[in-house]
Design an enzyme around this catalytic site. Structure first.
Site, PDB file in Angstrom:
ATOM      1  N   TYR A 238      -1.406  -2.443   0.529  1.00 27.53           N
ATOM      2  CA  TYR A 238      -1.299  -1.880  -0.821  1.00 27.53           C
ATOM      3  C   TYR A 238       0.148  -1.614  -1.213  1.00 27.53           C
ATOM      4  CZ  TYR A 238      -1.199   1.917  -4.263  1.00 27.53           C
ATOM      5  OH  TYR A 238      -0.891   2.713  -5.336  1.00 27.53           O
TER       6      TYR A 238
ATOM      7  N   LYS B  90       2.634  -3.701  -3.819  1.00 26.89           N
ATOM      8  CA  LYS B  90       3.167  -2.949  -4.966  1.00 26.89           C
ATOM      9  C   LYS B  90       4.693  -2.986  -4.957  1.00 26.89           C
ATOM     10  CE  LYS B  90       1.400  -0.453  -7.639  1.00 26.89           C
ATOM     11  NZ  LYS B  90       0.995  -0.662  -9.055  1.00 26.89           N
TER      12      LYS B  90
END
Length: 570
Positions: free
Chosen positions: A231, A235
């Site tokens: 994640y 990002k």
């Protein structure tokens, strides 16, 4: 710099929002519609096959939430017309160029009319498939920036990132751009993804095997480059690409920390899911989390979601009026009002000691203080002696006594598996020793305070939070409320047209054109298929009662699944 009135700025503005079904975006949309009903238009980009499907997703996954109750009560019978006037649904996909929009007229309309773009789209699952997370978190971000650069009237682009793009750094972490990060080659990462997919598909791998391999690949690549999970790694790459390619775009990057339930608005304690710290509270209440890893002085940087949204809106206004290079904002609490992991665990212990949950036998669940181990080695030693060895003993006993202890064995095995999983996923945050500097955010607060900005509406000062009161009287009750709702109406899975689940019983069919009136909401109409917490869940309607209501409006009764869009209970 004079910010002026935020409410006045929002009047007659046209805003595109992505990630509409996500936690932050829901609160953002509700806030805009509630405080400035004279906003001209919200274009909501939703992953769907067509506009009708996008509208249905909005009804089921956004408007059906308790979060919108204040708005529903305010508008009553006029809600549908208000929504129709203010919201345009855009069926698209940010992982594709031009957002997957095939309608050239719609693209031209957006390019000519948009004032603001807000990107809140993200795959937040820590161990998602690398290709999926890369498509949304990395490529999606750059696709939206490229689309925004074609907008002739655009004043500002707001991107919701995460403070943990900092990786596993320690000390004071500044609000600096990430373009100095070394060793990252986006094209190389894309090639790695493509090569791995081609390799495993050539070998005839099943979908389950492909998913597992791609999940492991994401974790492996993230840790290799110094980030804890897929994640934050994807990002990070998305944010870096945006900074690199923004050109003259007025770009604002909001980096929230761990986002928790609402502090004040639209009401205190609205919680979206049972992730992150909510996992710890629920597990503690159930007696399923005897121990955890982490330092006693570890600060858990938590910030309520309404403060994140308020910071987004104020930063949006500030940069629309006067673009600045100081465009990155940490929205968190670790610097100005820190709360420790030990304190959070203690709040849960005290709360569930006073208000214990009831087990299947109807008896209160006795909670214990969670043992905190400072090292992974000591944690594994404890688990080995207290749980894994007894588990092996039960396994042997089941062999001898013909599965007499099968229930006890399965319960203990699930508990052990859960604890190990929690530690594996959250370990980087339980040992995190960074403090997020918020100089830019504080300057923004001071500017708003000295202007005509409505600081009572757009508050985001973490120093105003009394953590014990917030957790004990707002957040944990909000978690309980969410869990009660999920139990009252079990979690369901949605299937698109043509996808037939095997041997599953349908609890509710999706009826796109069928509506029912909720007595709590006057004559406001909602699709019968959504899980309206204020009506179906609180009234705890039985299938028989629901079928009576369906008959009254000419809808099909609850039935076995048929080959059309549907929801089934797993």
């Amino acid at each position: 710099m004079e910010l002026g009135s935020v409410v006045e700025f929002l009047e007659n503005k046209i805003i595109l929002v992505s990630g509409v079904t996500g936690f932050v975006a829901k609160v953002f949309i509700e806030k805009i519609l509630r405080v400035q009903p004279n906003v001209k238009k919200l274009y909501l980009l939703i992953r769907a096959a067509d506009t009708e499907s996008a509208a249905l997703r909005f009804q089921n996954e956004v408007l059906a939430k308790d979060l919108f109750n204040v708005l529903k009560e305010k508008w009553g019978t006029r809600l549908n017309s208000f929504i129709s006037e203010k919201i345009t649904f855009v069926a698209g996909d940010i992982s594709s160029e031009d957002l997957g929009l095939k309608d050239s007229n719609l693209k031209e309309e957006l390019w000519n009319e948009l004032d603001v773009v807000v990107n809140s789209a993200a795959i937040t699952k820590f161990d998602e498939r690398y290709d999926v997370a890369f498509g949304i978190n990395t490529l999606g971000a750059i696709h939206l920036v490229n689309f925004a650069k074609k907008c002739v009237k655009l004043k500002v682009f707001v991107h919701v990132s995460t403070a943990y793009v900092a990786g596993e750094r320690t000390g004071l972490i500044l609000e600096n751009p990430l373009d100095g990060a070394s060793g990252l080659d986006f094209d190389a990462e894309m090639k790695v993804i493509d090569q791995k997919l081609n390799e495993i598909k050539t070998k005839g791998a099943s979908q389950k095997q492909i998913t597992l391999v791609m999940k492991n690949l994401g974790t492996e690549r993230a840790k290799m480059h110094g980030w804890p999970n897929t994640y934050v790694f994807t990002k990070t790459m998305g944010e870096m690409l945006m900074q690199k390619s923004k050109e003259n775009l007025s770009l604002v990057i909001i980096r929230p920390t761990i986002v928790s339930g609402t502090y004040k608005e639209p009401f205190p304690g609205w919680v979206e899911d049972l992730k992150t710290i909510n996992t710890l509270f629920v597990a503690s209440a159930q007696g399923n989390l005897p121990c955890l890893v982490g330092e006693t002085k570890t600060i858990v940087d938590v910030i309520p979601v309404d403060m994140v949204v308020n910071a987004m809106i104020v930063a949006m206004v500030a940069h629309a009026k006067q673009p600045s290079d100081a465009n990155i904002y940490h929205v968190g609490s670790s610097l100005r009002n820190p709360v420790t992991l030990v304190s959070i665990l203690d709040y849960g212990f005290v709360y569930f000691t006073k208000k214990p949950w009831i087990n299947k036998q109807g008896k209160p669940i006795k909670v214990s203080k969670i043992i905190l181990f400072s090292s992974i080695a000591s944690f594994h030693g404890y688990m080995q002696i207290c749980y894994l060895l007894p588990l092996k003993g039960l396994q042997l006993a089941n062999t001898v006594f013909h599965n007499f202890f099968k229930g006890v064995y399965n319960d203990l095995r699930k508990k052990v598996k859960f604890v190990m999983r929690v530690v594996e996923i959250y370990k980087p945050y339980l040992y995190f020793n960074g403090i997020f500097d918020d100089t830019n955010t504080e300057k923004l607060r001071m500017t708003a305070k000295g202007s005509r900005t409505e600081t009572d509406l757009f508050y985001f000062d973490p120093d105003s939070i009394e953590w014990r009161d917030y957790f004990m009287n707002t957040h944990i009750p909000g978690v309980e409320n969410l869990l009660q709702q999920k139990r009252a109406f079990p979690i369901t899975k949605v299937f698109r047209s043509g996808h037939v689940p095997s041997d599953k019983t349908i609890t509710e069919r999706v009826m796109p054109m069928t509506f029912i009136q909720s007595s709590r909401m006057g004559n406001t109409h909602f699709p019968v298929s959504h899980r309206d917490k204020t009506y179906f869940q609180r009234q705890l309607l039985s299938k028989m009662t629901l079928n009576v209501l369906r008959n009254q409006i000419g809808a099909a009764p609850i039935c076995r699944w048929k080959p059309m869009s549907g929801i089934y209970a797993p």
